[in-house]
Design a protein around this motif. Structure first.
Motif, short mmCIF file in Angstrom:
data_model
loop_
_atom_site.label_atom_id
_atom_site.label_comp_id
_atom_site.label_asym_id
_atom_site.label_seq_id
_atom_site.Cartn_x
_atom_site.Cartn_y
_atom_site.Cartn_z
N MET A 1 58.88 -4.73 46.74
CA MET A 1 59.24 -5.35 45.45
C MET A 1 60.71 -5.07 45.15
O MET A 1 61.16 -3.94 45.28
CB MET A 1 58.36 -4.80 44.33
CG MET A 1 58.64 -5.41 42.97
SD MET A 1 57.49 -4.84 41.69
CE MET A 1 57.91 -3.09 41.65
N THR A 2 61.45 -6.12 44.77
CA THR A 2 62.85 -5.95 44.43
C THR A 2 62.99 -5.25 43.09
O THR A 2 62.35 -5.62 42.11
CB THR A 2 63.56 -7.31 44.37
OG1 THR A 2 63.43 -7.97 45.62
CG2 THR A 2 65.03 -7.14 44.04
N ALA A 3 63.82 -4.22 43.04
CA ALA A 3 64.06 -3.52 41.78
C ALA A 3 64.72 -4.48 40.80
O ALA A 3 65.50 -5.37 41.18
CB ALA A 3 64.95 -2.31 42.01
N VAL A 4 64.42 -4.32 39.52
CA VAL A 4 65.07 -5.15 38.51
C VAL A 4 66.55 -4.78 38.42
O VAL A 4 67.43 -5.65 38.44
CB VAL A 4 64.38 -4.96 37.14
CG1 VAL A 4 65.15 -5.72 36.06
CG2 VAL A 4 62.94 -5.45 37.20
N LEU A 5 66.84 -3.48 38.32
CA LEU A 5 68.22 -3.00 38.23
C LEU A 5 68.47 -2.06 39.41
O LEU A 5 67.67 -1.15 39.65
CB LEU A 5 68.43 -2.26 36.92
CG LEU A 5 69.80 -1.59 36.69
CD1 LEU A 5 70.89 -2.65 36.56
CD2 LEU A 5 69.76 -0.71 35.44
N ALA A 6 69.55 -2.29 40.14
CA ALA A 6 69.85 -1.43 41.29
C ALA A 6 71.34 -1.13 41.36
O ALA A 6 72.17 -2.03 41.21
CB ALA A 6 69.39 -2.09 42.59
N LEU A 7 71.66 0.15 41.58
CA LEU A 7 73.02 0.59 41.82
C LEU A 7 73.10 1.13 43.24
O LEU A 7 72.25 1.92 43.65
CB LEU A 7 73.43 1.69 40.85
CG LEU A 7 73.82 1.31 39.42
CD1 LEU A 7 72.62 0.75 38.65
CD2 LEU A 7 74.41 2.50 38.69
N SER A 8 74.11 0.70 43.97
CA SER A 8 74.28 1.13 45.35
C SER A 8 75.69 1.65 45.56
O SER A 8 76.66 0.89 45.48
CB SER A 8 74.00 -0.03 46.30
OG SER A 8 74.21 0.34 47.65
N GLY A 9 75.80 2.96 45.80
CA GLY A 9 77.10 3.58 46.06
C GLY A 9 78.10 3.41 44.94
O GLY A 9 79.31 3.34 45.19
N VAL A 10 77.62 3.39 43.71
CA VAL A 10 78.49 3.10 42.56
C VAL A 10 79.28 4.34 42.14
O VAL A 10 78.71 5.42 41.94
CB VAL A 10 77.66 2.58 41.37
CG1 VAL A 10 78.50 2.58 40.09
CG2 VAL A 10 77.14 1.19 41.66
N SER A 11 80.57 4.18 42.01
CA SER A 11 81.42 5.26 41.51
C SER A 11 82.47 4.65 40.59
O SER A 11 82.74 3.45 40.63
CB SER A 11 82.10 6.02 42.65
OG SER A 11 82.95 5.17 43.39
N ARG A 12 83.07 5.54 39.76
CA ARG A 12 84.12 5.07 38.85
C ARG A 12 85.17 6.15 38.70
O ARG A 12 84.87 7.30 38.37
CB ARG A 12 83.51 4.75 37.49
CG ARG A 12 84.52 4.38 36.42
CD ARG A 12 85.17 3.03 36.64
NE ARG A 12 86.26 2.79 35.69
CZ ARG A 12 86.79 1.61 35.43
NH1 ARG A 12 86.33 0.53 36.03
NH2 ARG A 12 87.77 1.49 34.57
N ASP A 13 86.42 5.78 38.96
CA ASP A 13 87.55 6.69 38.82
C ASP A 13 88.46 6.22 37.69
O ASP A 13 88.59 5.02 37.44
CB ASP A 13 88.37 6.74 40.12
CG ASP A 13 87.56 7.20 41.32
OD1 ASP A 13 86.56 7.91 41.12
OD2 ASP A 13 87.93 6.83 42.45
N PHE A 14 89.07 7.18 37.01
CA PHE A 14 90.07 6.89 35.99
C PHE A 14 91.34 7.65 36.33
O PHE A 14 91.29 8.76 36.86
CB PHE A 14 89.59 7.33 34.60
CG PHE A 14 88.40 6.58 34.10
CD1 PHE A 14 88.55 5.33 33.51
CD2 PHE A 14 87.13 7.12 34.20
CE1 PHE A 14 87.45 4.64 33.04
CE2 PHE A 14 86.02 6.44 33.73
CZ PHE A 14 86.18 5.19 33.15
N VAL A 15 92.47 7.06 36.01
CA VAL A 15 93.75 7.72 36.22
C VAL A 15 94.24 8.26 34.89
O VAL A 15 94.36 7.51 33.91
CB VAL A 15 94.79 6.76 36.84
CG1 VAL A 15 96.14 7.46 36.97
CG2 VAL A 15 94.31 6.25 38.18
N GLN A 16 94.49 9.56 34.83
CA GLN A 16 95.06 10.19 33.65
C GLN A 16 96.36 10.88 34.07
O GLN A 16 96.33 11.95 34.67
CB GLN A 16 94.08 11.22 33.05
CG GLN A 16 92.85 10.58 32.43
CD GLN A 16 91.95 11.60 31.74
OE1 GLN A 16 92.08 12.81 31.96
NE2 GLN A 16 91.04 11.13 30.92
N GLY A 17 97.47 10.24 33.76
CA GLY A 17 98.75 10.76 34.21
C GLY A 17 98.84 10.74 35.72
O GLY A 17 98.68 9.69 36.35
N ASP A 18 99.05 11.92 36.30
CA ASP A 18 99.13 12.02 37.76
C ASP A 18 97.79 12.39 38.38
O ASP A 18 97.69 12.56 39.60
CB ASP A 18 100.16 13.09 38.16
CG ASP A 18 101.57 12.72 37.72
OD1 ASP A 18 101.85 11.50 37.67
OD2 ASP A 18 102.36 13.63 37.42
#
Length: 223
Positions: A1-18
């Motif tokens: 069964m296909t999942a309704v919501l799926a995340l695969s290898g999800v990442s999030r980066d933010f830049v703060q100054g250097d």
């Protein structure tokens, strides 16, 4: 069964100054229909970042989000907005109700945005299920915190979304009302077959979740 919501290898980066801040490390997650998933963690742990990526409000730096196997995170903003409108429901800490509209009239906003006919029977059924039909003519300021959150749940479910995302929905409530709202959200998830994710720092609510995940320093783990 296909999942309704799926995340695969999800990442999030933010830049703060250097400095590059890894707000969310590589994350895999699936949520099925009728499943109520709780994500717990302290402030600043990455919970809100996770939820905004699930809801398409931010794009991941890497990885993909899909809804019923269809791409979501890679879509242009206008298309993500359409998906949010039709297939997602949001419940926020502040109830996100329009203060100058009676509860019965809150639902018309979605009808207008979606260019859809009013679904009065569906609205009334939800208000009945949530025990607030008698409050339909009142304004948000006339309601208790728990009643406002019940109304917010009704509005979020009105258009029959596949995915429901709740961001600290009980933070302003006492223990009794918080548990009441969480139980109602769980019942609606199970009864209506929604894929629901609730982020919270409140351990009082974990007993009503089908599965609990822990977020710390951007890393999501099974609790």
């Amino acid at each position: 069964m296909t999942a309704v919501l799926a995340l695969s290898g999800v990442s999030r980066d933010f830049v703060q100054g250097d400095e590059v801040v890894h707000a969310l490390t590589s994350t895999d997650l699936t949520v099925d229909a009728g499943e109520f998933v709780g994500v717990i963690g302290p402030s600043g742990s990455g919970k809100s970042t996770l939820l905004t990526i699930m809801g398409g409000l931010r794009r991941p730096t890497r990885g993909t989000v899909t809804i019923e196997g269809e791409p979501f995170s890679e879509l242009p903003e206008r298309q993500r907005s359409r998906v949010r409108l039709r297939r997602m429901g949001f419940i926020l800490q502040a109830a996100s109700l329009v203060p100058f509209l009676a509860i019965a009239d809150q639902f018309a906003l979605h009808d207008h945005a979606a260019r859809a006919a009013a679904r009065t029977a569906a609205r009334d059924d939800l208000l009945d299920e949530l025990g607030i039909r008698s409050l339909a003519g009142k304004y948000p300021s006339d309601l208790s915190g728990g009643e406002r959150q019940r109304a917010a749940i009704a509005v979020a479910l009105y258009h029959d979304p596949q995915v429901v995302l709740a961001d600290e929905p009980t933070a302003a409530l006492d223990t009794h009302r918080a548990l009441d709202v969480a139980r109602i959200l769980a019942e609606q998830t199970h009864g209506r077959g929604k894929a629901t994710v609730m982020v919270t720092h409140d351990e009082r609510l974990l007993g009503v979740c089908d599965r609990v995940l822990s977020m710390e320093d951007g890393t999501l783990t099974q609790r």
